[in-house]
Design an enzyme around this catalytic site. Structure first.
Site, PDB file in Angstrom:
ATOM      1  CG  HIS A   1      -4.089 -23.198  14.212  1.00 57.76           C
ATOM      2  ND1 HIS A   1      -4.595 -24.535  14.240  1.00 57.76           N
ATOM      3  CD2 HIS A   1      -5.557 -22.304  14.759  1.00 57.76           C
ATOM      4  CE1 HIS A   1      -6.118 -24.347  14.420  1.00 57.76           C
ATOM      5  NE2 HIS A   1      -6.092 -22.582  14.458  1.00 57.76           N
TER       6      HIS A   1
ATOM      7  CB  CYS B   1      -6.891 -28.274  13.169  1.00 53.32           C
ATOM      8  SG  CYS B   1      -5.685 -27.355  12.669  1.00 53.32           S
TER       9      CYS B   1
ATOM     10  CG  ASP C   1      -5.631  -5.970   3.826  1.00 55.69           C
ATOM     11  OD1 ASP C   1      -5.212  -5.499   4.090  1.00 55.69           O
ATOM     12  OD2 ASP C   1      -6.050  -5.567   2.838  1.00 55.69           O
TER      13      ASP C   1
ATOM     14  CB  CYS D   1      -2.500 -26.670  10.927  1.00 57.15           C
ATOM     15  SG  CYS D   1      -2.089 -26.472  12.829  1.00 57.15           S
TER      16      CYS D   1
ATOM     17  CB  CYS E   1      -3.726 -29.123  15.507  1.00 55.20           C
ATOM     18  SG  CYS E   1      -3.938 -27.503  16.012  1.00 55.20           S
TER      19      CYS E   1
ATOM     20  CG  ASP F   1      -5.434   5.725   0.069  1.00 52.55           C
ATOM     21  OD1 ASP F   1      -4.749   5.520   0.379  1.00 52.55           O
ATOM     22  OD2 ASP F   1      -6.625   4.998   0.456  1.00 52.55           O
TER      23      ASP F   1
ATOM     24  CG  ASP G   1      -0.114   0.104   2.408  1.00 50.93           C
ATOM     25  OD1 ASP G   1       0.773   0.414   2.852  1.00 50.93           O
ATOM     26  OD2 ASP G   1      -1.271   0.731   3.277  1.00 50.93           O
ATOM     27  CB  SER G   2      -0.091   4.573  -0.826  1.00 49.70           C
ATOM     28  OG  SER G   2      -1.006   4.794  -0.070  1.00 49.70           O
ATOM     29  N   GLY G   3       1.354   3.828   2.412  1.00 55.19           N
ATOM     30  CA  GLY G   3       1.441   4.736   3.217  1.00 55.19           C
ATOM     31  C   GLY G   3       1.126   5.488   3.889  1.00 55.19           C
ATOM     32  N   GLY G   4      -0.296   6.156   2.845  1.00 52.20           N
ATOM     33  CA  GLY G   4      -1.261   6.849   3.409  1.00 52.20           C
ATOM     34  C   GLY G   4      -2.039   6.902   4.618  1.00 52.20           C
TER      35      GLY G   4
ATOM     36  N   GLY H   1     -10.710   3.167   2.783  1.00 53.15           N
ATOM     37  CA  GLY H   1     -11.656   4.296   3.813  1.00 53.15           C
ATOM     38  C   GLY H   1     -12.163   4.049   4.273  1.00 53.15           C
TER      39      GLY H   1
END
Length: 410
Positions: free
Chosen positions: A389, A358, A318, A360, A363, A198, A117-120, A269
């Site tokens: 996990h 699970c 994200d 993973c 686990c 932004d 991302d831009s850092g905004g 936003g």
């Protein structure tokens, strides 16, 4: 039932819809649901592909909290893409050093797709107490309009039409962030998908402030795109749709950005005070976004919001929440809920894994009693195990969602 592997293997899938394509980047819809706007697709980059819908872990400073990117390979956690913040890399270790190291992929030891991302967000969080206090549930009465210019509180010295002037939180060095500087930084470190500069406002911002920042944000996005188009290379830029919770502004933002050659959309936003407000806004906005382009929802990664977002046609999400929750003992289960490994009920689980059903790596190797002991003993490895996990469970959740779409169940 359609097989994603079979669809991906075809050169021209009979139900595939080709979207944006450029050097080093290609987006293709492989299957669209008949029950909702959900879709299965693939984003191909010069660093590999991303099967969508997908969850994107956040590695803010180029590192997942408590998880080494070089060791947590894509084969182990099956991460399709990782999100990195440009602002923090500018502050330390510096963009030039990352470039000398061979670019961001080489520097952090991850060869998969990266989005920056831009850092905004970070800059405007420093510009006043507003965003920080809102995240902490405090009053934002001291929030001031960042588009009004002049001196600001703390590390941010000036915000004007050109950009932002601020001091490094590490050593006080004077730094500048403009649309052009942000884009040059993202391009020089070699991210696959980059975002324009932004302005992020808190939900409490008044309408006059929202309008001022709305127009400046779009001017900055246009300048960012112009800088990107000077030398696209293998990178693409997503537009960021803004407008707060005002539906008319969101529509105007989408109309403005759609007339420009961005290669994807991100929804950014303020999205409302709660999930219901966000769902209402997304339900209105998403059907208007062109279906030929990938869509990313910024900063949202809880399971209920992902499920609703997928039904509305969002491709990627994200969030830092899964790793943050894991560090504090909250582990995801197969149904998307959380269990607290710090709870006393896990103290005696000597014959059972931390989370039932699970598979993973954590686990499969450890008992609930052992992990509970690690948290109580304040062993750092507990945070690592919880983060691994939760990342594993998020990637499994997205895989299950793709299978549900292909089977016609979603």
């Amino acid at each position: 039932m359609w097989s994603l592997r079979a669809l991906r293997g075809r050169k021209k899938p009979s139900i595939g819809l080709r979207g944006v394509s450029s050097f080093g980047f290609d987006y293709e819809v492989l299957y669209e649901s008949r029950r909702s706007r959900a879709r299965v697709g693939v984003i191909r980059t010069s660093n590999g592909l991303i099967e969508t819908p997908a969850f994107v872990p956040v590695a803010t400073t180029g590192a997942l909290k408590c998880v080494d990117l070089a060791l947590a390979s894509r084969e182990v956690l099956e991460m399709g893409m990782v999100f990195v913040n440009t602002y923090h890399l500018m502050v330390h270790p510096g963009v030039d050093l990352v470039k000398r190291a061979g670019g961001l992929h080489a520097f952090i030891g991850y060869d998969g797709p990266l989005i920056t991302d831009s850092g905004g967000y970070q800059v405007f969080s420093m510009a006043s107490t507003g965003p920080q206090d809102e995240l902490k549930g405090k009053s934002v009465s001291k929030w001031r309009n960042p588009c009004a210019g002049g001196a600001n509180r703390g590390l941010v010295l000036k915000i004007d039409e050109e950009g932002v002037t601020f001091r490094s939180y590490r050593n006080g060095e004077l730094l500048e962030l403009t649309p052009e500087i942000s884009v040059k930084a993202q391009k020089s470190i070699g991210a696959n998908i980059i975002l324009p500069l932004d302005i992020l406002l808190p939900n409490s911002a008044d309408f006059e402030t929202l309008i001022d920042c709305f127009h400046r944000t779009h001017r900055w996005e246009s300048r960012s795109l112009e800088e990107h188009l000077k030398d696209q290379g293998h990178q693409v830029m997503y537009a960021i749709i803004h407008g707060g919770t005002d539906v008319r502004l969101r529509e105007a933002s989408l109309e403005y950005l759609s007339r420009r050659p961005f290669q994807g959309f991100a929804i950014g936003g303020s999205l409302g005070k709660n999930r219901l407000e966000m769902y209402d806004l997304l339900s209105h906005l998403c059907p208007k976004i062109p279906r030929s382009l990938p869509v990313h929802l910024l900063g949202i990664g809880d399971v209920p919001s992902i499920l609703r977002g997928v039904e509305l046609g969002i491709d990627t999400f994200d969030s830092a929440y899964p790793t943050r929750a894991g560090r504090h003992g909250s582990w995801l289960t197969a149904d998307g809920s959380f269990v607290n490994l710090k709870g006393q009920s896990f103290a005696e689980r000597v014959q059972s894994p931390p989370v039932d059903l699970c598979d993973c790596p954590v686990c499969r190797c450890h008992s609930g009693a052992y992990v509970h002991h690690l948290y109580k003993a304040k062993e750092p490895v507990a945070s690592q195990l919880g983060s691994i996990h939760n990342l594993y469970r998020m990637t499994r959740l997205m895989k299950e969602i793709r299978e549900r779409i292909l089977s016609g169940a979603m």
